[in-house]
Scaffold this active site. Structure first.
Site, mmCIF file in Angstrom:
data_model
loop_
_atom_site.group_PDB
_atom_site.id
_atom_site.type_symbol
_atom_site.label_atom_id
_atom_site.label_comp_id
_atom_site.label_asym_id
_atom_site.label_seq_id
_atom_site.Cartn_x
_atom_site.Cartn_y
_atom_site.Cartn_z
ATOM 1 N N GLU A 215 0.521 0.381 -2.469
ATOM 2 C CA GLU A 215 -0.552 -0.452 -3.020
ATOM 3 C C GLU A 215 -1.924 0.197 -2.873
ATOM 4 O O GLU A 215 -2.766 0.048 -3.737
ATOM 5 C CB GLU A 215 -0.613 -1.802 -2.288
ATOM 6 C CG GLU A 215 0.387 -2.805 -2.760
ATOM 7 C CD GLU A 215 0.246 -4.122 -2.015
ATOM 8 O OE1 GLU A 215 -0.876 -4.492 -1.606
ATOM 9 O OE2 GLU A 215 1.270 -4.786 -1.840
ATOM 10 N N ASP A 216 -2.152 0.867 -1.750
ATOM 11 C CA ASP A 216 -3.514 1.248 -1.365
ATOM 12 C C ASP A 216 -3.810 2.746 -1.333
ATOM 13 O O ASP A 216 -4.907 3.134 -0.944
ATOM 14 C CB ASP A 216 -3.834 0.660 0.017
ATOM 15 C CG ASP A 216 -3.784 -0.857 0.030
ATOM 16 O OD1 ASP A 216 -3.939 -1.475 -1.042
ATOM 17 O OD2 ASP A 216 -3.576 -1.437 1.113
#
Length: 184
Positions: A57-58
């Site tokens: 996600e990051d």
């Protein structure tokens, strides 16, 4: 050891990132989630997935990268927990709520350990920063309340009492504290 490799991989992937409402290194969050799952007797694969749960996600890391480095089982656990950032906040949270209802227990264990750690930190930050914390989120107090209360509502689905880790009850208590006493 695979767990040390996952911790190192995640540390490198999250290098330079900090938590939302503080200057604390981001990696402290996945480490706490992994430690909680290890203390509860989680499998090595689950602990590895905890270290890695936010890298897709990051960071630029992909599920294929996780699969290549750590194998199919860990990649599947990470993928089950990874939100599709192309969707709206509400769509992503609806998917997690659906997942918490229907996912295998190890996925549930990972999601709740993650949500618990995030909410414990949010509760601490609220005491320091007050209502301004809500400005740092994609959704405000009411939406966060709906989301966390929905997770609590469905997190026990499909689990026998013997399969419910103690931290599920901790999460339920923190949700109750944060969203009954903390009001903007």
């Amino acid at each position: 050891m695979l767990k040390e490799k996952a911790k190192s991989f995640a540390t490198k992937a999250h290098q330079g990132q900090t938590r939302k409402n503080s200057d604390e290194a981001y990696i402290t969050h996945p480490i706490r989630v992994a430690q909680r799952l290890e203390q509860e007797g989680g499998s090595d694969s689950l602990v590895c997935a905890a270290y890695l749960h936010d890298v897709v996600e990051d960071t630029p890391v992909t599920i294929d990268d996780i699969h290549h480095e750590f194998g199919k089982e860990i990649a599947q656990l990470v993928a089950a927990h990874t939100e599709d950032k192309s969707k709206t906040w509400k769509e992503r949270k609806q998917h997690t709520i659906y997942c918490i209802q229907h996912a295998p227990k190890e996925v549930k264990y990972l999601i709740i350990a993650d949500k618990l750690d995030n909410l414990i930190e949010l509760e601490k930050e609220y005491k320091l920063l007050g209502e301004t914390i809500w400005a740092n989120f994609n959704a405000g107090y009411e939406q966060q309340k709906w989301y966390n209360q929905s997770i609590v509502k469905y997190m026990y689905s499909g689990l026998d009492k013997s399969e419910i880790p103690s931290y599920f009850y901790d999460y339920e208590q923190v949700v109750s504290r944060v969203f009954s006493s903390v009001q903007p």
